[in-house]
Design an enzyme around this catalytic site. Structure first.
Site, PDB file in Angstrom:
ATOM      1  N   HIS A 190      34.642  44.480  40.054  1.00 33.91           N
ATOM      2  CA  HIS A 190      33.613  44.463  39.019  1.00 33.91           C
ATOM      3  C   HIS A 190      32.311  43.902  39.584  1.00 33.91           C
ATOM      4  O   HIS A 190      32.309  42.859  40.229  1.00 33.91           O
ATOM      5  CB  HIS A 190      34.044  43.590  37.839  1.00 33.91           C
ATOM      6  CG  HIS A 190      35.099  44.220  36.993  1.00 33.91           C
ATOM      7  ND1 HIS A 190      35.903  43.494  36.144  1.00 33.91           N
ATOM      8  CD2 HIS A 190      35.490  45.510  36.855  1.00 33.91           C
ATOM      9  CE1 HIS A 190      36.738  44.313  35.524  1.00 33.91           C
ATOM     10  NE2 HIS A 190      36.508  45.535  35.942  1.00 33.91           N
ATOM     11  N   TYR A 211      37.814  42.518  30.059  1.00 24.05           N
ATOM     12  CA  TYR A 211      39.140  42.966  30.434  1.00 24.05           C
ATOM     13  C   TYR A 211      40.186  41.891  30.191  1.00 24.05           C
ATOM     14  O   TYR A 211      41.333  42.178  29.925  1.00 24.05           O
ATOM     15  CB  TYR A 211      39.171  43.314  31.930  1.00 24.05           C
ATOM     16  CG  TYR A 211      38.820  44.732  32.254  1.00 24.05           C
ATOM     17  CD1 TYR A 211      39.785  45.621  32.693  1.00 24.05           C
ATOM     18  CD2 TYR A 211      37.515  45.196  32.130  1.00 24.05           C
ATOM     19  CE1 TYR A 211      39.471  46.922  33.010  1.00 24.05           C
ATOM     20  CE2 TYR A 211      37.189  46.498  32.445  1.00 24.05           C
ATOM     21  CZ  TYR A 211      38.169  47.358  32.883  1.00 24.05           C
ATOM     22  OH  TYR A 211      37.850  48.651  33.188  1.00 24.05           O
ATOM     23  N   HIS A 243      45.176  52.980  33.169  1.00 28.33           N
ATOM     24  CA  HIS A 243      44.297  51.837  32.913  1.00 28.33           C
ATOM     25  C   HIS A 243      45.081  50.655  32.353  1.00 28.33           C
ATOM     26  O   HIS A 243      44.735  49.498  32.592  1.00 28.33           O
ATOM     27  CB  HIS A 243      43.184  52.224  31.944  1.00 28.33           C
ATOM     28  CG  HIS A 243      42.229  51.103  31.675  1.00 28.33           C
ATOM     29  ND1 HIS A 243      41.353  50.636  32.636  1.00 28.33           N
ATOM     30  CD2 HIS A 243      42.025  50.325  30.580  1.00 28.33           C
ATOM     31  CE1 HIS A 243      40.654  49.633  32.138  1.00 28.33           C
ATOM     32  NE2 HIS A 243      41.043  49.424  30.900  1.00 28.33           N
ATOM     33  N   ARG A 250      46.291  48.628  35.210  1.00 27.67           N
ATOM     34  CA  ARG A 250      45.199  47.851  35.822  1.00 27.67           C
ATOM     35  C   ARG A 250      44.855  46.640  34.956  1.00 27.67           C
ATOM     36  O   ARG A 250      44.675  45.531  35.462  1.00 27.67           O
ATOM     37  CB  ARG A 250      43.969  48.759  35.978  1.00 27.67           C
ATOM     38  CG  ARG A 250      42.678  48.041  36.418  1.00 27.67           C
ATOM     39  CD  ARG A 250      41.612  49.089  36.685  1.00 27.67           C
ATOM     40  NE  ARG A 250      40.252  48.567  36.653  1.00 27.67           N
ATOM     41  CZ  ARG A 250      39.625  48.010  37.685  1.00 27.67           C
ATOM     42  NH1 ARG A 250      40.252  47.855  38.832  1.00 27.67           N
ATOM     43  NH2 ARG A 250      38.378  47.593  37.574  1.00 27.67           N
ATOM     44  N   ARG A 293      41.793  51.182  40.016  1.00 34.22           N
ATOM     45  CA  ARG A 293      41.399  52.208  39.057  1.00 34.22           C
ATOM     46  C   ARG A 293      42.152  53.496  39.400  1.00 34.22           C
ATOM     47  O   ARG A 293      42.564  53.708  40.552  1.00 34.22           O
ATOM     48  CB  ARG A 293      39.890  52.477  39.121  1.00 34.22           C
ATOM     49  CG  ARG A 293      39.005  51.291  38.769  1.00 34.22           C
ATOM     50  CD  ARG A 293      37.539  51.681  38.888  1.00 34.22           C
ATOM     51  NE  ARG A 293      36.634  50.602  38.476  1.00 34.22           N
ATOM     52  CZ  ARG A 293      36.071  49.735  39.308  1.00 34.22           C
ATOM     53  NH1 ARG A 293      36.321  49.807  40.606  1.00 34.22           N
ATOM     54  NH2 ARG A 293      35.260  48.800  38.851  1.00 34.22           N
ATOM     55  N   LYS A 323      33.622  52.126  42.431  1.00 34.18           N
ATOM     56  CA  LYS A 323      32.442  52.714  41.790  1.00 34.18           C
ATOM     57  C   LYS A 323      31.212  52.487  42.656  1.00 34.18           C
ATOM     58  O   LYS A 323      31.060  51.438  43.269  1.00 34.18           O
ATOM     59  CB  LYS A 323      32.225  52.085  40.414  1.00 34.18           C
ATOM     60  CG  LYS A 323      33.241  52.548  39.363  1.00 34.18           C
ATOM     61  CD  LYS A 323      32.887  51.986  38.005  1.00 34.18           C
ATOM     62  CE  LYS A 323      33.841  52.498  36.930  1.00 34.18           C
ATOM     63  NZ  LYS A 323      33.503  51.954  35.591  1.00 34.18           N
TER      64      LYS A 323
END
Length: 313
Positions: free
Chosen positions: A280, A289, A254, A257, A161, A185
């Protein structure tokens, strides 16, 4: 009666539906003093809802419960309305019901607990392998160009990311092991492998990094000011390289990625591995994705899972 929007036609509604609407229209005009545009939107949405209720043989607002509100939302979906339009319709209905509760016509707002349908998430775009080769064919040898190619190679080579890329520190990179310590994250840590050209160009960048970095700067990638590079700067530089390398589509971090995820999945077919590499929490995110649909996942499951094969001969 208040202001009627252009093209608005008063339909013949039962009094128990019509009269509270007129009180509400006067309320939003004189007391709340909403803009003419907002008044028109409320009237348009509530008029449509009232006519639908008549078609459902609902003749009084006190007859409307959460089930009827869901029927209204469902009809909007069947009529092909976008999620945003259904959300607007339900918002108008909630405001109207709040008014009826305030006037003691209703005891509770039946639209409060009814959620609008989620807006469809657009699929991210990816570059094909040839376009990636075109973008990454950066052969200039000044420190900024080397840095930019190293960043792009690393994003595409490890599926990072943007926030993960800019937060990397020098100590997070192990060239000897070929792995990166990434904080994703939710402050979740994962170890991501990187090799080939990504590893080569990070090594090239580390050789010239000292020409730009301030003495005490720990960030892996730095700006010409010597401090950790910002996300905005990375976005700007990648967009500029996309134009300079004559790539047909707009380049953003992005997209690199997502290209990593798509190409990895196409080559390996291993959705779980790609999920781990991307960091994820849920497989459903990886599914979006990578353009997979549920039918494909179900087929993979049916063919691979031992318990799914029961009864087969």
């Amino acid at each position: 009666m208040g202001i009627q929007p252009r093209g608005y036609r008063l339909s013949s509604l039962p009094t128990a539906l019509e009269k509270p609407l007129q009180f509400f229209y006067e309320y939003i005009r004189s007391e709340r003093e909403l803009s003419l545009h907002t008044q028109q939107n409320y009237k348009r949405q509530l008029s449509t809802i009232a006519e639908q209720l008549v078609s459902f043989e609902v003749t009084d607002w006190t007859m409307v419960d959460a089930g009827w509100v869901r029927q209204i939302a469902s009809k909007g979906m069947r009529d092909g309305l976008k999620a945003s339009s259904i959300s607007m319709r339900l918002s108008a209905l909630r405001s109207f019901f709040d008014f009826l509760v305030q006037k003691d016509i209703l005891k509770a707002n039946p639209a409060k607990g009814v959620a609008a349908p989620r807006k469809a998430r657009p699929l991210p775009k990816n570059l094909d392998v040839d376009e990636m080769d075109q973008l990454l064919s950066v052969n200039e040898d000044d420190p900024l160009s080397i840095r930019d190619r190293a960043m792009m190679e690393l994003m595409y080579g490890a599926g990072l990311r943007l926030a993960e890329l800019v937060s990397l520190n020098v100590r997070d990179i192990s060239l000897s092991k070929g792995d990166i310590r990434v904080i994703g994250k939710g402050d979740k840590e994962r170890i991501v492998p990187f090799a080939g050209l990504a590893r080569e160009w990070v090594a090239n960048w580390l050789k010239v990094r000292g020409a730009l970095a301030s003495g005490d700067e720990v960030g892996l990638f730095v700006s010409k000011l010597g401090t950790r590079i910002s996300t905005r700067n990375v976005q700007k530089r990648m967009a500029e390289w996309g134009q300079k390398q004559a790539v047909s589509s707009h380049i953003n971090p992005h997209k690199l990625r997502h290209s990593f995820a798509t190409h990895m999945l196409e080559s390996s077919g291993d959705l779980r591995a790609v999920q781990e590499l991307l960091g994820h929490a849920n497989l459903s995110t990886t599914q979006i994705y990578t353009h997979l649909d549920f039918q494909h996942l179900a087929k993979v499951y049916d063919e691979a899972h031992p318990r799914a094969k029961r009864g087969r001969r």
